[in-house]
Each structure stands twice: as C-alpha cells, then as structure tokens.
Design a protein around this motif. Structure first.
Motif, mmCIF file in Angstrom:
data_model
loop_
_atom_site.group_PDB
_atom_site.id
_atom_site.type_symbol
_atom_site.label_atom_id
_atom_site.label_comp_id
_atom_site.label_asym_id
_atom_site.label_seq_id
_atom_site.Cartn_x
_atom_site.Cartn_y
_atom_site.Cartn_z
ATOM 1 N N GLU A 167 52.504 27.582 65.612
ATOM 2 C CA GLU A 167 51.731 28.713 65.085
ATOM 3 C C GLU A 167 50.465 28.961 65.897
ATOM 4 O O GLU A 167 49.915 30.059 65.847
ATOM 5 N N ARG A 168 49.993 27.979 66.647
ATOM 6 C CA ARG A 168 48.769 28.136 67.449
ATOM 7 C C ARG A 168 49.065 28.465 68.910
ATOM 8 O O ARG A 168 48.154 28.724 69.685
ATOM 9 N N THR A 169 50.343 28.429 69.280
ATOM 10 C CA THR A 169 50.698 28.689 70.681
ATOM 11 C C THR A 169 51.594 29.920 70.758
ATOM 12 O O THR A 169 51.102 31.043 70.682
ATOM 13 N N LYS A 222 53.516 31.161 55.892
ATOM 14 C CA LYS A 222 52.416 31.876 56.544
ATOM 15 C C LYS A 222 52.969 33.142 57.174
ATOM 16 O O LYS A 222 54.028 33.116 57.821
ATOM 17 N N GLU A 273 52.022 36.395 59.716
ATOM 18 C CA GLU A 273 51.137 36.971 60.738
ATOM 19 C C GLU A 273 51.783 38.255 61.250
ATOM 20 O O GLU A 273 53.003 38.386 61.233
ATOM 21 N N ALA A 280 53.154 37.252 67.275
ATOM 22 C CA ALA A 280 52.532 38.063 66.217
ATOM 23 C C ALA A 280 51.822 39.299 66.768
ATOM 24 O O ALA A 280 51.512 40.217 66.004
ATOM 25 N N LYS A 281 51.585 39.346 68.059
ATOM 26 C CA LYS A 281 50.981 40.542 68.656
ATOM 27 C C LYS A 281 51.978 41.692 68.724
ATOM 28 O O LYS A 281 51.588 42.856 68.872
ATOM 29 N N GLY A 320 53.586 31.258 68.646
ATOM 30 C CA GLY A 320 53.572 32.103 67.447
ATOM 31 C C GLY A 320 52.498 33.160 67.478
ATOM 32 O O GLY A 320 52.739 34.319 67.104
ATOM 33 N N SER A 321 51.312 32.805 67.931
ATOM 34 C CA SER A 321 50.227 33.784 67.968
ATOM 35 C C SER A 321 50.530 34.903 68.958
ATOM 36 O O SER A 321 50.115 36.044 68.756
ATOM 37 N N MET A 322 51.283 34.600 70.013
ATOM 38 C CA MET A 322 51.668 35.645 70.968
ATOM 39 C C MET A 322 52.746 36.547 70.377
ATOM 40 O O MET A 322 52.700 37.765 70.538
ATOM 41 N N ASN A 359 48.796 39.510 55.725
ATOM 42 C CA ASN A 359 48.775 38.266 56.491
ATOM 43 C C ASN A 359 48.112 37.176 55.650
ATOM 44 O O ASN A 359 47.256 37.465 54.820
#
Length: 153
Positions: free
Chosen positions: A46-48, A20, A22, A54-55, A50-52, A5
């Motif tokens: 990437e902060r909304t 990037k 993740e 990436a889980k 995208g972070s979900m 990452n």
C-alpha cells in the motif's frame, strides 16, 4: 458502502476484516489487491505500488482472516481456501460493484485464481504477480522456512 477513501472494518463470514480504499474519486472499476502469505499483509504494497495504482484506479485492499489488521478466527482449522473465498464473497457484496479486477501477488495470486474460478461472474480481469505455485524449488524452500518461523512457538 465505500463511497470515500479511508480505512474500514467490515464483517464478512463472521470476522471483522480490515479494508482500505484509495483512489475512490477516480470512480473506476475497483482493483482489489490480495496479499501474499499465508499470514501476509498490505503494509509494504500500500505504500509502494499501491499508491501509484491509486493515481489511476480505485484500489481496494483487504487483509485475509488472521492477517495484518483483520481478526483471527477462533479455530485454527478455519483457514481453508474455501473460507478465504467466502470472506471475499462477503466483501464483494459490500463493495457494491457488480464486477472487480483482482491483483494477487504470491499466495494472493493463487487465491485470486480460486476466487475467479469459484465466482467467475464477479471478476472482470486478473493480474497475477509471482504465484507461489510457479516459484522455483529454492523460492518455495525460502517461503516454507518463513512460514515455519512465523508459526513456531
């Protein structure tokens, strides 16, 4: 190349592109996110959402030429769809996966369609969110106004 990452700068089609990664530890077929614009970036996505994503999945962001954290070409004429597809082709070679899923939003959805049409053997699945070609006349007017305001001297 993208075994961990993090953020990378990679050369594709003569320009340094911001990338990037993740969720690499998920070791899934990557989903490459293609931002809107032209002229957009991944700052919000990437902060909304995208972070979900990436889980559950390996997610790869890259910003198109002249956008966000990617270099701008010297010639303003070098923003053709064919140039953007060539940039993606170079990025795909560096990824090391035979196939990827594409998630494109707004203009990125249109670009994802172009990539899938031009490089059908590299795309596994497409997720298209609000392709700008499917917007209402009012949405198109707002988008064009935004482009004009960004491009104004």
């Amino acid at each position: 190349m993208f075994k961990e990452n993090g953020e990378y700068k990679v050369m594709s089609n003569g320009l340094s592109h911001w990338v990037k990664v993740e969720g690499r530890e998920r070791d899934t077929m990557p989903i490459v996110v293609i931002h809107g614009g032209p002229g957009g970036n991944h700052y919000v996505f990437e902060r909304t959402a995208g972070s979900m994503i990436a889980k559950e999945r390996t997610i790869i962001y890259y910003e198109q030429r002249g956008c966000g954290r990617t270099d701008k070409p010297e010639d303003d004429g070098d923003y053709r769809i064919a140039d953007l597809v060539e940039d993606f082709k170079g990025l795909h070679r560096l990824l090391g996966w035979e196939k990827v899923d594409l998630l494109g939003y707004s203009f990125g959805a249109e670009l994802a369609l172009e990539i899938a049409y031009t490089l059908p053997n590299t795309v596994n699945r497409l997720v298209l969110s609000a392709p700008s070609m499917m917007q209402s006349p009012l949405q198109k007017l707002v988008q064009i106004s935004g482009f004009v305001s960004v491009g104004a001297p």
